[in-house]
Design a protein around this motif. Structure first.
Motif: not given
Length: 77
Positions: A36-47, A49-51, A55-63
């Motif tokens: 299991k890889l646990v990752v925290g991403i701030n979805p308020t810093l596009p690109p 992290g974003l929703y 309404n799921k977290v997306a963006g560069f960090d999520a990818e």
């Protein structure tokens, strides 16, 4: 009144420092053993992290997190 404001600021900083536990990153061996890889991403810093539309977290960090999890063969949380 300035003294009270200064004391309040010092008390708030002390509460934050003393009341919070330090973050600890797991080693690669621990991640693989837990499968299991646990990752925290701030979805308020596009690109980074974003929703998305669902309404799921997306963006560069999520990818990047998804790619790392896939390369390691572990679940992404």
């Amino acid at each position: 009144m300035k003294v009270f404001g200064g004391l309040l600021a010092i008390a708030a900083m002390a509460a934050v420092v003393l009341g919070s536990a330090p973050a600890r990153a797991r080693s690669l061996d621990e991640v693989i053993a837990a499968k299991k890889l646990v990752v925290g991403i701030n979805p308020t810093l596009p690109p980074l992290g974003l929703y998305d539309d669902q309404n799921k977290v997306a963006g560069f960090d999520a990818e990047i997190a998804a790619k790392l999890a896939a390369m390691l063969g572990v679940e992404l949380v």
